[in-house]
Design an enzyme around this catalytic site. Structure first.
Site, PDB file in Angstrom:
ATOM      1  N   THR A  13      -1.122  16.517 -51.962  1.00  0.00           N
ATOM      2  CA  THR A  13      -1.953  17.468 -51.204  1.00  0.00           C
ATOM      3  C   THR A  13      -2.184  18.742 -52.019  1.00  0.00           C
ATOM      4  O   THR A  13      -1.341  19.102 -52.869  1.00  0.00           O
ATOM      5  CB  THR A  13      -1.265  17.825 -49.869  1.00  0.00           C
ATOM      6  OG1 THR A  13      -1.866  18.999 -49.327  1.00  0.00           O
ATOM      7  CG2 THR A  13       0.216  18.106 -50.025  1.00  0.00           C
ATOM      8  N   ASP A  14      -3.284  19.440 -51.715  1.00  0.00           N
ATOM      9  CA  ASP A  14      -3.525  20.740 -52.376  1.00  0.00           C
ATOM     10  C   ASP A  14      -2.463  21.760 -51.983  1.00  0.00           C
ATOM     11  O   ASP A  14      -2.291  22.779 -52.659  1.00  0.00           O
ATOM     12  CB  ASP A  14      -4.937  21.264 -52.054  1.00  0.00           C
ATOM     13  CG  ASP A  14      -5.205  21.501 -50.569  1.00  0.00           C
ATOM     14  OD1 ASP A  14      -4.354  21.137 -49.727  1.00  0.00           O
ATOM     15  OD2 ASP A  14      -6.283  22.049 -50.252  1.00  0.00           O
ATOM     16  N   GLU A  15      -1.735  21.480 -50.886  1.00  0.00           N
ATOM     17  CA  GLU A  15      -0.738  22.455 -50.414  1.00  0.00           C
ATOM     18  C   GLU A  15       0.433  22.600 -51.387  1.00  0.00           C
ATOM     19  O   GLU A  15       1.210  23.547 -51.275  1.00  0.00           O
ATOM     20  CB  GLU A  15      -0.248  22.094 -49.005  1.00  0.00           C
ATOM     21  CG  GLU A  15      -1.389  22.112 -48.000  1.00  0.00           C
ATOM     22  CD  GLU A  15      -0.938  22.128 -46.556  1.00  0.00           C
ATOM     23  OE1 GLU A  15       0.142  22.662 -46.270  1.00  0.00           O
ATOM     24  OE2 GLU A  15      -1.673  21.589 -45.712  1.00  0.00           O
ATOM     25  N   TYR A  54       6.802  21.243 -45.042  1.00  0.00           N
ATOM     26  CA  TYR A  54       5.917  20.093 -45.285  1.00  0.00           C
ATOM     27  C   TYR A  54       5.490  20.046 -46.746  1.00  0.00           C
ATOM     28  O   TYR A  54       5.646  19.023 -47.420  1.00  0.00           O
ATOM     29  CB  TYR A  54       4.667  20.181 -44.385  1.00  0.00           C
ATOM     30  CG  TYR A  54       3.517  19.323 -44.884  1.00  0.00           C
ATOM     31  CD1 TYR A  54       3.598  17.935 -44.857  1.00  0.00           C
ATOM     32  CD2 TYR A  54       2.355  19.902 -45.411  1.00  0.00           C
ATOM     33  CE1 TYR A  54       2.545  17.141 -45.332  1.00  0.00           C
ATOM     34  CE2 TYR A  54       1.305  19.121 -45.887  1.00  0.00           C
ATOM     35  CZ  TYR A  54       1.411  17.740 -45.851  1.00  0.00           C
ATOM     36  OH  TYR A  54       0.379  16.959 -46.330  1.00  0.00           O
ATOM     37  N   LYS A  59       6.257  17.344 -49.735  1.00  0.00           N
ATOM     38  CA  LYS A  59       5.188  16.629 -50.442  1.00  0.00           C
ATOM     39  C   LYS A  59       5.284  16.894 -51.946  1.00  0.00           C
ATOM     40  O   LYS A  59       5.065  15.992 -52.766  1.00  0.00           O
ATOM     41  CB  LYS A  59       3.810  17.056 -49.928  1.00  0.00           C
ATOM     42  CG  LYS A  59       3.443  16.546 -48.558  1.00  0.00           C
ATOM     43  CD  LYS A  59       3.367  15.035 -48.469  1.00  0.00           C
ATOM     44  CE  LYS A  59       2.243  14.439 -49.287  1.00  0.00           C
ATOM     45  NZ  LYS A  59       2.193  12.949 -49.140  1.00  0.00           N
TER      46      LYS A  59
HETATM   47  N1  LIG Z   1      -4.923  15.054 -43.435  1.00  0.00           N
HETATM   48  C1  LIG Z   1      -5.214  15.833 -44.467  1.00  0.00           C
HETATM   49  O1  LIG Z   1      -6.111  16.675 -44.407  1.00  0.00           O
HETATM   50  C2  LIG Z   1      -4.455  15.642 -45.767  1.00  0.00           C
HETATM   51  C3  LIG Z   1      -4.823  16.432 -46.875  1.00  0.00           C
HETATM   52  C4  LIG Z   1      -4.159  16.225 -48.089  1.00  0.00           C
HETATM   53  C5  LIG Z   1      -3.171  15.260 -48.183  1.00  0.00           C
HETATM   54  N2  LIG Z   1      -2.813  14.523 -47.095  1.00  0.00           N
HETATM   55  C6  LIG Z   1      -1.786  13.479 -47.248  1.00  0.00           C
HETATM   56  O2  LIG Z   1      -2.410  12.243 -46.956  1.00  0.00           O
HETATM   57  C7  LIG Z   1      -1.457  11.342 -46.367  1.00  0.00           C
HETATM   58  C8  LIG Z   1      -1.992  10.820 -45.060  1.00  0.00           C
HETATM   59  O3  LIG Z   1      -2.262  11.919 -44.198  1.00  0.00           O
HETATM   60  P1  LIG Z   1      -2.809  11.691 -42.718  1.00  0.00           P
HETATM   61  O4  LIG Z   1      -3.472  12.940 -42.299  1.00  0.00           O
HETATM   62  O5  LIG Z   1      -3.524  10.403 -42.652  1.00  0.00           O
HETATM   63  O6  LIG Z   1      -1.420  11.559 -41.937  1.00  0.00           O
HETATM   64  P2  LIG Z   1      -1.141  11.028 -40.469  1.00  0.00           P
HETATM   65  O7  LIG Z   1      -0.056  11.883 -39.931  1.00  0.00           O
HETATM   66  O8  LIG Z   1      -2.406  10.890 -39.685  1.00  0.00           O
HETATM   67  O9  LIG Z   1      -0.597   9.535 -40.692  1.00  0.00           O
HETATM   68  C9  LIG Z   1       0.657   9.282 -41.273  1.00  0.00           C
HETATM   69  C10 LIG Z   1       0.931   7.790 -41.115  1.00  0.00           C
HETATM   70  O10 LIG Z   1       2.175   7.510 -41.796  1.00  0.00           O
HETATM   71  C11 LIG Z   1       2.997   6.752 -40.916  1.00  0.00           C
HETATM   72  N3  LIG Z   1       4.403   7.071 -41.232  1.00  0.00           N
HETATM   73  C12 LIG Z   1       5.026   8.259 -41.026  1.00  0.00           C
HETATM   74  N4  LIG Z   1       6.318   8.156 -41.390  1.00  0.00           N
HETATM   75  C13 LIG Z   1       6.502   6.893 -41.863  1.00  0.00           C
HETATM   76  C14 LIG Z   1       7.613   6.196 -42.393  1.00  0.00           C
HETATM   77  N5  LIG Z   1       8.811   6.772 -42.486  1.00  0.00           N
HETATM   78  N6  LIG Z   1       7.449   4.916 -42.784  1.00  0.00           N
HETATM   79  C15 LIG Z   1       6.231   4.302 -42.658  1.00  0.00           C
HETATM   80  N7  LIG Z   1       5.151   4.915 -42.140  1.00  0.00           N
HETATM   81  C16 LIG Z   1       5.281   6.199 -41.758  1.00  0.00           C
HETATM   82  C17 LIG Z   1       2.597   7.179 -39.514  1.00  0.00           C
HETATM   83  O11 LIG Z   1       2.970   6.206 -38.535  1.00  0.00           O
HETATM   84  C18 LIG Z   1       1.098   7.347 -39.663  1.00  0.00           C
HETATM   85  O12 LIG Z   1       0.422   6.129 -39.449  1.00  0.00           O
HETATM   86  C19 LIG Z   1      -0.165  12.129 -46.231  1.00  0.00           C
HETATM   87  O13 LIG Z   1       0.663  11.799 -47.308  1.00  0.00           O
HETATM   88  C20 LIG Z   1      -0.606  13.594 -46.312  1.00  0.00           C
HETATM   89  O14 LIG Z   1       0.404  14.398 -46.848  1.00  0.00           O
HETATM   90  C21 LIG Z   1      -3.441  14.697 -45.881  1.00  0.00           C
END
Ligand SMILES: NC(=O)c1ccc[n+]([C@@H]2O[C@H](COP(=O)([O-])OP(=O)(O)OC[C@H]3O[C@@H](n4cnc5c(N)ncnc54)[C@H](O)[C@@H]3O)[C@@H](O)[C@H]2O)c1
Length: 330
Positions: A134-136, A161, A165
């Site tokens: 993530t950019d964070e 968080y 990450k």
């Molecule tokens: N949403 C954003 O804007 C954003 C931006 C940058 C990076 N990210 C990264 O992208 C990835 C996905 O983000 P998202 O928004 O889809 O997240 P989300 O919270 O919508 O989904 C996370 C998924 O991971 C599963 N999960 C959680 N813990 C788990 C575990 N221990 N074992 C197996 N599965 C597990 C959950 O059941 C869920 O389906 C993450 O790694 C997040 O850090 C997200």
């Protein structure tokens, strides 16, 4: 040639979009979705592919080593895209423990099991492990600056968080440097689009506005995020997975910097147009609340390296915002 790809966290917001796209774009794929189904995981997000013989769902925890080993031993995936994470900053402030377990230990388990299996299968040259960062991890920038983070900007995360990450991101780099594992990393900005759990800013604002409930805005509302349409991000992930150089980190930015309060006004304006209700009925619900502790002020990414390496660009920009809105309304 058919390829077996393991996606973790595929029932979440971005992972589900990636799965739907992959199944459409790669007819010969065998895709395994490993997801433990936390509150944020919704099997309905991938219901379109649930009955497809090319798709396998495994309910398991990424930090559960025997469960992950069993998936590798049975399916021998040579491409891994690791999305699974605890992803909500506010929850990490209330309870950081599970963030360390899933985002740090879970990532190390995934890396380690993949490395051992790929060594045994003698496929280290062709395999790829992509960590979704993530950019964070960069921390924040001053609002008044025009600076953008590049992949060589220092890591300086602010919240439990983003620290968890960043630890997963650094562990991924360590597995490349120490063991020669073919890892890749994408660091994307804030995604928007359908299927996002309604604790995040865009779906939360829509939900509250439709219910006539107050719409909370942290602090002065001037914190800036760089918005990226989720399908654009998934195209970038596909490009990095298939064309990226192992050991490389790629920023994925939307190029749409908006303050939280401007984004909320944009959303409420569009919502009023869709529903025919007076915009004022929605905007009067905006309620400034005490700021999130340690709240990052501004994120902005330079994605030049990704564009040069793969030809990717954020083609959809903010235009799908209306469709996104429709998805949450209907
Ligand atoms: N949403 C954003 O804007 C954003 C931006 C940058 C990076 N990210 C990264 O992208 C990835 C996905 O983000 P998202 O928004 O889809 O997240 P989300 O919270 O919508 O989904 C996370 C998924 O991971 C599963 N999960 C959680 N813990 C788990 C575990 N221990 N074992 C197996 N599965 C597990 C959950 O059941 C869920 O389906 C993450 O790694 C997040 O850090 C997200």
């Amino acid at each position: 040639m058919s390829e077996t790809i393991l996606v973790t966290g595929g029932c979440g917001f971005i992972g589900s979009c990636f799965i739907l796209q992959q199944m459409q774009q790669h007819p010969d794929i065998h895709l395994i979705n490993l997801d433990v189904l936390t509150y944020a995981g919704n099997p309905d997000n991938v219901k379109e592919v649930a009955g497809d013989p090319r798709y396998t769902f495994v309910q398991a925890d990424v930090a559960d080593r025997p469960a992950v080993e069993a998936v590798f031993a049975q399916h021998h995936p040579t491409l891994v895209v690791h999305f699974a994470a605890e992803s909500h900053v506010d929850r990490s402030i209330d309870g950081p423990d599970v963030f360390v377990r899933t985002n740090v230990l879970g990532t190390q388990v995934m890396l380690d099991v993949a490395r051992r299996q790929w060594k045994e299968d003698a496929c280290m040259d062709t395999a790829r492990f992509l960590y979704i960062s993530t950019d964070e991890v960069y921390g924040d920038l001053p609002i008044e600056s025009t600076e953008k983070f590049t992949e060589s900007s220092p890591i300086k995360p602010s919240s439990p968080y983003s620290v968890a990450k960043a630890a997963g991101d650094l562990m991924t780099q360590a597995y490349h440097r120490t063991y020669g594992m073919p890892t890749l990393i994408t660091r994307s900005s804030n995604n928007y689009g359908p299927r996002q759990y309604p604790e995040k800013l865009i779906p939360l604002t829509i939900k509250k506005a439709l219910a006539g409930e107050r719409i909370p805005v942290y602090g002065d509302g001037l914190n800036v995020r760089d918005w990226l349409y989720v399908e654009d991000n998934c195209h970038a992930i596909d490009a990095v997975l298939r064309k990226g150089a192992p050991g490389t980190i790629y920023n994925v930015g939307g190029g749409n910097e908006l303050s939280n309060i401007d984004l909320i006004h944009l959303l409420l304006h569009a919502l009023a147009q869709q529903t025919g209700e007076p915009e004022e009925d929605y905007t009067k619900l905006i309620t400034f609340v005490p700021d999130r502790p340690g709240h990052d002020r501004r994120y902005a990414l330079d994605s030049t390296a990704l564009s040069h390496a793969t030809g990717w660009s954020a083609i959809r920009s903010m235009s799908p915002l209306m469709n996104t809105l429709d998805w949450y309304i209907l």
